[in-house]
Scaffold this motif. Structure first.
Motif, PDB file in Angstrom:
ATOM      1  N   GLU A  33      40.921  43.906  94.869  1.00 12.63           N
ATOM      2  CA  GLU A  33      40.680  44.215  93.148  1.00 12.63           C
ATOM      3  C   GLU A  33      41.859  45.086  92.882  1.00 12.63           C
ATOM      4  OE1 GLU A  33      37.221  46.205  92.552  1.00 12.63           O
ATOM      5  OE2 GLU A  33      36.054  45.973  94.359  1.00 12.63           O
ATOM      6  N   GLU A  34      41.444  44.175  91.843  1.00 10.07           N
ATOM      7  CA  GLU A  34      42.804  44.739  90.812  1.00 10.07           C
ATOM      8  C   GLU A  34      42.600  45.857  89.876  1.00 10.07           C
ATOM      9  OE1 GLU A  34      45.493  41.143  91.610  1.00 10.07           O
ATOM     10  OE2 GLU A  34      44.560  40.384  89.783  1.00 10.07           O
ATOM     11  N   CYS A  35      43.388  45.914  89.371  1.00  7.62           N
ATOM     12  CA  CYS A  35      43.268  46.561  87.567  1.00  7.62           C
ATOM     13  C   CYS A  35      43.555  45.798  86.676  1.00  7.62           C
ATOM     14  CB  CYS A  35      43.863  48.019  86.894  1.00  7.62           C
ATOM     15  SG  CYS A  35      44.530  48.334  85.669  1.00  7.62           S
ATOM     16  N   THR A  36      42.901  45.169  85.806  1.00  7.51           N
ATOM     17  CA  THR A  36      42.919  44.156  84.907  1.00  7.51           C
ATOM     18  C   THR A  36      44.327  44.216  83.524  1.00  7.51           C
ATOM     19  OG1 THR A  36      41.057  44.207  83.604  1.00  7.51           O
ATOM     20  CG2 THR A  36      41.115  42.898  85.872  1.00  7.51           C
ATOM     21  N   ILE A  37      44.880  45.797  83.688  1.00  7.81           N
ATOM     22  CA  ILE A  37      46.003  45.439  83.067  1.00  7.81           C
ATOM     23  C   ILE A  37      47.320  45.838  82.898  1.00  7.81           C
ATOM     24  CG2 ILE A  37      46.296  47.240  81.172  1.00  7.81           C
ATOM     25  CD1 ILE A  37      43.819  48.493  79.845  1.00  7.81           C
ATOM     26  N   CYS A  38      47.477  46.230  84.250  1.00  6.78           N
ATOM     27  CA  CYS A  38      48.633  46.679  84.819  1.00  6.78           C
ATOM     28  C   CYS A  38      48.361  45.353  86.285  1.00  6.78           C
ATOM     29  CB  CYS A  38      48.968  47.628  85.690  1.00  6.78           C
ATOM     30  SG  CYS A  38      48.171  48.246  87.284  1.00  6.78           S
ATOM     31  N   LEU A  39      47.512  44.239  85.763  1.00  8.09           N
ATOM     32  CA  LEU A  39      47.840  43.400  86.940  1.00  8.09           C
ATOM     33  C   LEU A  39      47.799  43.778  88.370  1.00  8.09           C
ATOM     34  CD1 LEU A  39      48.646  40.195  84.990  1.00  8.09           C
ATOM     35  CD2 LEU A  39      46.211  41.051  85.334  1.00  8.09           C
ATOM     36  N   GLU A  40      47.688  45.566  88.877  1.00  9.11           N
ATOM     37  CA  GLU A  40      47.929  45.579  90.279  1.00  9.11           C
ATOM     38  C   GLU A  40      46.943  45.638  90.766  1.00  9.11           C
ATOM     39  OE1 GLU A  40      51.321  45.343  91.562  1.00  9.11           O
ATOM     40  OE2 GLU A  40      51.920  45.359  89.895  1.00  9.11           O
ATOM     41  N   GLU A  41      47.120  45.683  92.307  1.00  5.98           N
ATOM     42  CA  GLU A  41      45.955  46.179  93.016  1.00  5.98           C
ATOM     43  C   GLU A  41      45.377  47.209  92.447  1.00  5.98           C
ATOM     44  OE1 GLU A  41      46.805  44.765  96.855  1.00  5.98           O
ATOM     45  OE2 GLU A  41      46.916  43.259  96.691  1.00  5.98           O
ATOM     46  N   PHE A  42      44.427  47.849  93.221  1.00  3.60           N
ATOM     47  CA  PHE A  42      43.598  49.223  93.210  1.00  3.60           C
ATOM     48  C   PHE A  42      44.597  49.473  94.232  1.00  3.60           C
ATOM     49  CE2 PHE A  42      39.546  47.627  90.420  1.00  3.60           C
ATOM     50  CZ  PHE A  42      40.310  48.751  89.338  1.00  3.60           C
ATOM     51  N   LYS A  43      44.955  51.426  94.137  1.00  3.20           N
ATOM     52  CA  LYS A  43      44.915  51.799  94.906  1.00  3.20           C
ATOM     53  C   LYS A  43      44.142  52.647  96.123  1.00  3.20           C
ATOM     54  CE  LYS A  43      50.259  52.325  93.271  1.00  3.20           C
ATOM     55  NZ  LYS A  43      51.271  53.256  92.347  1.00  3.20           N
ATOM     56  N   ASN A  44      43.981  52.503  97.244  1.00  3.08           N
ATOM     57  CA  ASN A  44      43.228  53.633  98.316  1.00  3.08           C
ATOM     58  C   ASN A  44      43.910  55.099  98.085  1.00  3.08           C
ATOM     59  OD1 ASN A  44      41.051  53.197  99.946  1.00  3.08           O
ATOM     60  ND2 ASN A  44      42.014  53.400 101.442  1.00  3.08           N
ATOM     61  N   GLY A  45      42.724  55.531  97.063  1.00  4.66           N
ATOM     62  CA  GLY A  45      42.563  56.639  97.072  1.00  4.66           C
ATOM     63  C   GLY A  45      42.776  57.252  95.833  1.00  4.66           C
ATOM     64  N   GLY A  46      43.511  55.933  94.990  1.00  9.26           N
ATOM     65  CA  GLY A  46      44.020  56.072  93.456  1.00  9.26           C
ATOM     66  C   GLY A  46      42.333  56.468  92.655  1.00  9.26           C
ATOM     67  N   ARG A  47      42.539  57.373  91.073  1.00  8.16           N
ATOM     68  CA  ARG A  47      41.668  56.986  90.325  1.00  8.16           C
ATOM     69  C   ARG A  47      41.331  56.074  89.294  1.00  8.16           C
ATOM     70  NH1 ARG A  47      40.743  62.510  89.460  1.00  8.16           N
ATOM     71  NH2 ARG A  47      40.728  62.045  87.176  1.00  8.16           N
ATOM     72  N   VAL A  48      40.136  55.876  89.452  1.00  8.41           N
ATOM     73  CA  VAL A  48      39.457  54.369  88.689  1.00  8.41           C
ATOM     74  C   VAL A  48      38.676  54.857  87.498  1.00  8.41           C
ATOM     75  CG1 VAL A  48      38.275  52.121  88.889  1.00  8.41           C
ATOM     76  CG2 VAL A  48      40.174  52.820  90.528  1.00  8.41           C
ATOM     77  N   VAL A  49      38.587  54.100  86.812  1.00  8.81           N
ATOM     78  CA  VAL A  49      37.848  54.240  85.363  1.00  8.81           C
ATOM     79  C   VAL A  49      36.970  52.999  85.110  1.00  8.81           C
ATOM     80  CG1 VAL A  49      37.249  54.795  82.614  1.00  8.81           C
ATOM     81  CG2 VAL A  49      38.594  56.123  85.248  1.00  8.81           C
ATOM     82  N   GLN A  50      35.686  53.179  85.665  1.00  8.12           N
ATOM     83  CA  GLN A  50      34.867  52.135  84.854  1.00  8.12           C
ATOM     84  C   GLN A  50      33.792  52.771  83.093  1.00  8.12           C
ATOM     85  OE1 GLN A  50      30.954  51.518  86.196  1.00  8.12           O
ATOM     86  NE2 GLN A  50      32.060  49.820  87.414  1.00  8.12           N
ATOM     87  N   LEU A  51      34.197  51.657  83.090  1.00  6.43           N
ATOM     88  CA  LEU A  51      33.720  51.365  81.220  1.00  6.43           C
ATOM     89  C   LEU A  51      32.089  51.905  81.700  1.00  6.43           C
ATOM     90  CD1 LEU A  51      36.606  50.018  78.989  1.00  6.43           C
ATOM     91  CD2 LEU A  51      35.460  52.832  79.963  1.00  6.43           C
ATOM     92  N   ALA A  52      31.339  51.673  80.297  1.00 10.04           N
ATOM     93  CA  ALA A  52      29.723  51.187  80.300  1.00 10.04           C
ATOM     94  C   ALA A  52      29.823  49.653  80.810  1.00 10.04           C
ATOM     95  CB  ALA A  52      29.327  51.627  78.885  1.00 10.04           C
ATOM     96  N   CYS A  53      30.983  48.892  80.131  1.00 10.29           N
ATOM     97  CA  CYS A  53      30.593  47.564  80.334  1.00 10.29           C
ATOM     98  C   CYS A  53      31.008  47.331  81.235  1.00 10.29           C
ATOM     99  CB  CYS A  53      31.931  46.126  79.360  1.00 10.29           C
ATOM    100  SG  CYS A  53      33.481  47.292  79.774  1.00 10.29           S
ATOM    101  N   GLY A  54      31.587  48.343  82.609  1.00  9.51           N
ATOM    102  CA  GLY A  54      31.744  47.501  83.906  1.00  9.51           C
ATOM    103  C   GLY A  54      32.601  47.354  84.455  1.00  9.51           C
ATOM    104  N   HIS A  55      33.523  47.023  83.201  1.00 10.41           N
ATOM    105  CA  HIS A  55      34.646  46.928  84.220  1.00 10.41           C
ATOM    106  C   HIS A  55      35.689  48.254  84.184  1.00 10.41           C
ATOM    107  CE1 HIS A  55      34.407  42.767  81.694  1.00 10.41           C
ATOM    108  NE2 HIS A  55      34.311  42.292  82.552  1.00 10.41           N
ATOM    109  N   GLU A  56      36.344  47.836  85.498  1.00  9.81           N
ATOM    110  CA  GLU A  56      37.313  48.933  85.839  1.00  9.81           C
ATOM    111  C   GLU A  56      38.775  49.061  86.244  1.00  9.81           C
ATOM    112  OE1 GLU A  56      36.551  49.733  90.291  1.00  9.81           O
ATOM    113  OE2 GLU A  56      34.305  50.341  89.507  1.00  9.81           O
ATOM    114  N   PHE A  57      39.050  50.041  85.332  1.00 11.00           N
ATOM    115  CA  PHE A  57      40.778  49.758  85.434  1.00 11.00           C
ATOM    116  C   PHE A  57      41.185  51.173  86.030  1.00 11.00           C
ATOM    117  CE2 PHE A  57      37.984  48.378  81.838  1.00 11.00           C
ATOM    118  CZ  PHE A  57      39.024  46.982  81.412  1.00 11.00           C
ATOM    119  N   ASP A  58      43.110  51.051  86.087  1.00 11.40           N
ATOM    120  CA  ASP A  58      43.400  52.286  87.174  1.00 11.40           C
ATOM    121  C   ASP A  58      43.279  53.530  85.818  1.00 11.40           C
ATOM    122  OD1 ASP A  58      44.351  51.603  89.188  1.00 11.40           O
ATOM    123  OD2 ASP A  58      46.001  50.757  88.545  1.00 11.40           O
TER     124      ASP A  58
END
Length: 230
Positions: free
Chosen positions: A177-202
């Motif tokens: 999966e990717e962060c759709t802001i930086c277009l980089e794959e989520f890093k295993n062990g990295g911190r992710v934020v999910q907004l109420a709309c369901g979209h996730e980002f670094d």
């Protein structure tokens, strides 16, 4: 380009298939339409480990896949193809690491499924650009409330791994999966934020975004902004 990988390990292959690898590549397009999958010939997996970034030293499987992507899939971006091949080699290396915890050994035969989604990045970039354009048309960006940003739920990202035990085969599925802001794959062990709309980002990407805009960069979901909290 977004890429998903799957693999199957055959623990009881024919003698001539032991220690070999095949890769099947499928290009997915709009409306789930896809081209006929391309499958490489079986090659010794040891050849893959000698592959590096020098084009002249590419292993045979990488050369076959590059030809498929360039000629059959009409992907002529060297950076895109090179990135796909590096991810493939890294995936194979992760599956076939020769440790006591690995399910793979040179007595097995490995099959890798490589699903490519070349349109996903351009669609994401277009959606982000629309967000910028719409926000610009609204005179100025309005930052999200700092209080709200601090209360967003953070979580540690873990790669999704599904294991299924079979009598003769063991199969793992890893979804990238990717962060759709930086277009980089989520890093295993990295911190992710999910907004109420369901979209996730670094976490770092979305916090910086919300410092200038209170809307989701993909769907325009609105968080409370500073003006509303004052």
């Amino acid at each position: 380009m977004r890429i998903n990988f799957d693999h199957e390990i055959d623990n009881n292959p024919q003698p001539e298939e032991a220690g070999t690898i095949t890769v099947t590549a499928t290009i997915f397009g709009d409306d789930d339409e896809f081209d006929t999958p391309f499958t490489t010939r079986s090659h010794s997996i040891q050849d893959v480990f000698g592959c590096d970034e020098d084009e002249d030293s590419d292993c045979q499987i990488v050369r076959e896949l590059k030809c498929f992507l360039l000629v059959e899939a009409n992907i002529d971006d060297d950076d895109v193809i090179g990135d796909a091949m590096r991810k493939l080699v890294a995936y194979i290396d992760g599956v076939a690491c020769f440790t006591s915890n690995s399910d793979y050994s040179l007595e097995c035969a490995l099959s890798v499924q490589m699903d490519l989604f070349p349109d996903s990045r351009s669609q994401i970039e277009e959606a982000i650009q629309v967000s910028f354009d719409e926000a610009s048309n609204n005179t100025r960006f309005i930052p999200a409330s700092k209080v709200v940003v601090k209360t967003l739920i953070r979580k540690v990202y873990k790669k999704k791994i599904e294991k299924e035990n079979m009598k003769k085969k063991k199969k793992k599925k890893i979804s990238l999966e990717e962060c759709t802001i930086c277009l980089e794959e989520f890093k295993n062990g990295g911190r992710v934020v999910q907004l109420a709309c369901g979209h996730e980002f670094d976490e770092e990407c979305i916090v910086k975004w919300l410092e200038t805009s209170h809307v989701c960069p993909l769907c325009r979901y609105e968080l409370p902004c500073e003006d509303q909290m004052n």
